[in-house]
Enzyme design. Structure first.
Site, PDB file in Angstrom:
ATOM      1  CE  LYS A  86      -4.258  98.997  55.102  1.00  0.00           C
ATOM      2  NZ  LYS A  86      -3.741  98.028  55.774  1.00  0.00           N
ATOM      3  CB  THR A  91      -1.533 102.329  52.775  1.00  0.00           C
ATOM      4  OG1 THR A  91      -1.128 103.824  51.716  1.00  0.00           O
ATOM      5  CG2 THR A  91      -2.407 102.589  53.171  1.00  0.00           C
ATOM      6  CG  ASP A  92       1.775 105.839  50.616  1.00  0.00           C
ATOM      7  OD1 ASP A  92       0.945 105.835  50.503  1.00  0.00           O
ATOM      8  OD2 ASP A  92       3.205 106.791  49.925  1.00  0.00           O
ATOM      9  CE1 TYR A 121      -6.318 100.448  50.999  1.00  0.00           C
ATOM     10  CE2 TYR A 121      -4.953 102.281  50.162  1.00  0.00           C
ATOM     11  CZ  TYR A 121      -4.818 100.597  50.967  1.00  0.00           C
ATOM     12  OH  TYR A 121      -3.834 100.291  50.902  1.00  0.00           O
TER      13      TYR A 121
HETATM   14  P1  NAD Z   1      -4.400  92.334  47.798  1.00  0.00           P
HETATM   15  O1  NAD Z   1      -5.627  93.217  47.298  1.00  0.00           O
HETATM   16  O2  NAD Z   1      -3.889  92.365  46.428  1.00  0.00           O
HETATM   17  O3  NAD Z   1      -4.649  91.652  48.417  1.00  0.00           O
HETATM   18  C1  NAD Z   1      -5.024  91.758  49.944  1.00  0.00           C
HETATM   19  C2  NAD Z   1      -5.653  90.247  50.181  1.00  0.00           C
HETATM   20  O4  NAD Z   1      -6.123  89.697  51.089  1.00  0.00           O
HETATM   21  C3  NAD Z   1      -5.914  88.750  49.510  1.00  0.00           C
HETATM   22  O5  NAD Z   1      -5.318  88.183  48.325  1.00  0.00           O
HETATM   23  C4  NAD Z   1      -7.608  89.102  49.770  1.00  0.00           C
HETATM   24  O6  NAD Z   1      -7.961  87.813  48.569  1.00  0.00           O
HETATM   25  C5  NAD Z   1      -7.344  89.184  50.861  1.00  0.00           C
HETATM   26  N1  NAD Z   1      -8.197  89.237  51.655  1.00  0.00           N
HETATM   27  C6  NAD Z   1      -8.577  90.430  52.212  1.00  0.00           C
HETATM   28  N2  NAD Z   1      -9.968  90.516  53.067  1.00  0.00           N
HETATM   29  C7  NAD Z   1     -10.110  89.235  53.851  1.00  0.00           C
HETATM   30  C8  NAD Z   1     -10.134  88.833  55.350  1.00  0.00           C
HETATM   31  N3  NAD Z   1     -11.866  89.866  55.854  1.00  0.00           N
HETATM   32  N4  NAD Z   1     -10.204  87.389  54.897  1.00  0.00           N
HETATM   33  C9  NAD Z   1      -8.588  86.924  54.532  1.00  0.00           C
HETATM   34  N5  NAD Z   1      -8.285  87.542  53.366  1.00  0.00           N
HETATM   35  C10 NAD Z   1      -8.733  88.304  53.306  1.00  0.00           C
HETATM   36  O7  NAD Z   1      -3.958  94.139  48.512  1.00  0.00           O
HETATM   37  P2  NAD Z   1      -1.872  94.414  48.683  1.00  0.00           P
HETATM   38  O8  NAD Z   1      -1.761  94.977  47.363  1.00  0.00           O
HETATM   39  O9  NAD Z   1      -1.322  93.276  48.952  1.00  0.00           O
HETATM   40  O10 NAD Z   1      -1.883  94.669  50.131  1.00  0.00           O
HETATM   41  C11 NAD Z   1      -1.505  93.847  51.184  1.00  0.00           C
HETATM   42  C12 NAD Z   1      -1.363  94.929  52.722  1.00  0.00           C
HETATM   43  O11 NAD Z   1      -0.396  95.670  52.188  1.00  0.00           O
HETATM   44  C13 NAD Z   1      -2.954  95.994  52.628  1.00  0.00           C
HETATM   45  O12 NAD Z   1      -3.407  96.044  54.075  1.00  0.00           O
HETATM   46  C14 NAD Z   1      -2.936  97.188  51.405  1.00  0.00           C
HETATM   47  O13 NAD Z   1      -3.699  98.057  52.760  1.00  0.00           O
HETATM   48  C15 NAD Z   1      -1.640  97.779  52.250  1.00  0.00           C
HETATM   49  N6  NAD Z   1      -0.363  98.401  51.386  1.00  0.00           N
HETATM   50  C16 NAD Z   1      -0.508  98.056  49.503  1.00  0.00           C
HETATM   51  C17 NAD Z   1       0.147  99.164  49.197  1.00  0.00           C
HETATM   52  C18 NAD Z   1       0.488  98.891  48.034  1.00  0.00           C
HETATM   53  O14 NAD Z   1       1.087  99.955  46.830  1.00  0.00           O
HETATM   54  N7  NAD Z   1       0.123  97.703  47.025  1.00  0.00           N
HETATM   55  C19 NAD Z   1       0.826 100.356  49.476  1.00  0.00           C
HETATM   56  C20 NAD Z   1       0.976 100.724  50.875  1.00  0.00           C
HETATM   57  C21 NAD Z   1      -0.155  99.315  52.131  1.00  0.00           C
END
Ligand code: NAD
Length: 361
Positions: free
Chosen positions: A168, A138-139, A164
């Site tokens: 990360k 993430t940023d 959080y």
């Molecule tokens: P989300 O919370 O919607 O989904 C996370 C998924 O990971 C869920 O399906 C959950 O069941 C699964 N999970 C959690 N712990 C687990 C474990 N121990 N083993 C297996 N599965 C597990 O998250 P998202 O928004 O889809 O984000 C996905 C990735 O992208 C993350 O790494 C997040 O840090 C990164 N990210 C997200 C955003 C955003 O805007 N949503 C922005 C930047 C980076």
């Protein structure tokens, strides 16, 4: 790993971004997509129901922290590349309870790195050369930007603010250490705030849409001046495929669509769209439901991504403009009550949906 084909393991594939990645890869060039997701409160197989009959897709309900199970899945599925998205992802939850963020985002990532390294060492020379580990980050690891037009590049120093973001940032460092110390071929990407369909309704955009439909307050932190840089989730999925197929090992790529908006502008934009699509009647606007609430502790003022490296090196361009993307997102939530209604009315740990005190940009 090559420009087409491949057997790709996606962790967190039942989440918001992971499910978009699975849908994109299965419909495209992947030979097989192996989704490993333990289905926390944030995981939803409903986001993947269109893939259930696809022969090149499979889901394992497994914890990334189970190193032996992860190794066995990689062996059994003959994995060519890992895209690691599984994480705890909600900033407000990390403030209320940081331990699970450390457990999943840091310890879980180490276990997965260990499994990937052990698996790669078993591969024959050619397959070993092809193998990639892509860490999706993430940023927010870069911390807080002032309102002065500055942007995050890949070289910006890490300065995470929330539990959080710190978890990360730690995982990014560990991934790089596994590359430098053990020779694991890794690529990283750091993206801005995603939006689009199938996003869990604790996050700003879906929460605002669904609260408005139920005539509930629309909470906005502080004065709503905090700025986020928005990226449509399907543009992100396209970018992630490019990074894992064509990214240079050891490199990281910032992904963003140059779409900065204040939180208040985002919420007002949703109200204006709903005023047209679902008028409240009697000349009232959904904007009347906007409620300013005390700011989140340590709330970063502004994030902004410079995506010129991925544009230049990998030829990526966003295809969905912010305003069009918001139209599509509002329309999607209006048309897909079947997806969000059960979640919305389920009680799950830490959620007080509809209350003013919890929501995240
Ligand atoms: P989300 O919370 O919607 O989904 C996370 C998924 O990971 C869920 O399906 C959950 O069941 C699964 N999970 C959690 N712990 C687990 C474990 N121990 N083993 C297996 N599965 C597990 O998250 P998202 O928004 O889809 O984000 C996905 C990735 O992208 C993350 O790494 C997040 O840090 C990164 N990210 C997200 C955003 C955003 O805007 N949503 C922005 C930047 C980076």
């Amino acid at each position: 790993m090559g420009t087409a084909g491949g057997r790709i393991l996606v962790t967190g594939g039942a989440g918001f971004i992971g499910s978009a990645v699975c849908r994109h890869l299965v419909a495209g060039a992947a030979e097989r997509v192996v989704n490993v997701d333990k289905l926390t409160y944030a995981g939803n197989l409903g986001s993947l129901q269109m893939l259930e009959t696809q022969p090149n897709y499979v889901h394992y309900r497994t914890d990334i922290g189970d190193e032996q199970a992860m190794l066995e899945i990689m062996r059994h599925e003959k994995i060519d590349a890992v895209m690691h998205l599984a994480a705890e992802s909600h900033v407000d939850r990390s403030i209320d309870g940081p331990d699970v963020f450390v457990e999943t985002n840091i310890v879980g990532t180490v276990r997965l790195l260990n499994a990937a390294l052990a698996y790669r060492r078993e591969l024959r020379t050619e397959a070993r050369g092809r193998f990639r580990f892509h860490h999706v980050s993430t940023d927010e690891v870069f911390g807080d930007l002032p309102f002065d037009g500055s942007v995050f590049s890949e070289d910006t120093a890490y300065a995470p603010s929330s539990p959080y973001a710190a978890s990360k940032a730690a995982s990014d460092h560990l991934v790089r250490a596994w590359a430098h110390t053990y020779g694991l071929p890794v690529v990283l990407s750091n993206c801005s705030n995603n939006f689009g369909p199938y996003q869990f309704p604790e996050k700003l955009i879906p929460l605002t849409i669904l609260n408005a439909l139920e005539e509930k307050p629309l909470p906005v932190y502080g004065t709503g001046a905090n700025v986020r840089d928005w990226l449509h989730v399907e543009d992100h999925a396209r970018a992630l495929e490019l990074v894992i197929r064509q990214g240079r090992p050891g490199e990281s790529y910032n992904i963003g669509a140059r779409a900065e908006r204040s939180n208040l502008a985002v919420v007002e934009g949703i109200c204006d769209r709903l005023d047209v699509r679902r008028p409240r009647g009697q000349g009232r606007s959904y904007r009347d439901l906007i409620t300013f609430v005390p700011d989140r502790p340590g709330h970063d003022r502004r994030y902004a991504i410079d995506p010129s490296k991925i544009e230049r090196e990998l030829g990526w361009r966003p295809q969905v403009g912010f305003e069009d993307g918001m139209n599509m997102t509002v329309d999607w939530y209006l048309a897909n009550r079947w997806w969000w209604e059960p979640i919305r009315h389920l009680r799950y740990p830490g959620m007080r949906l509809g209350e003013c005190s919890r929501r995240s940009a």
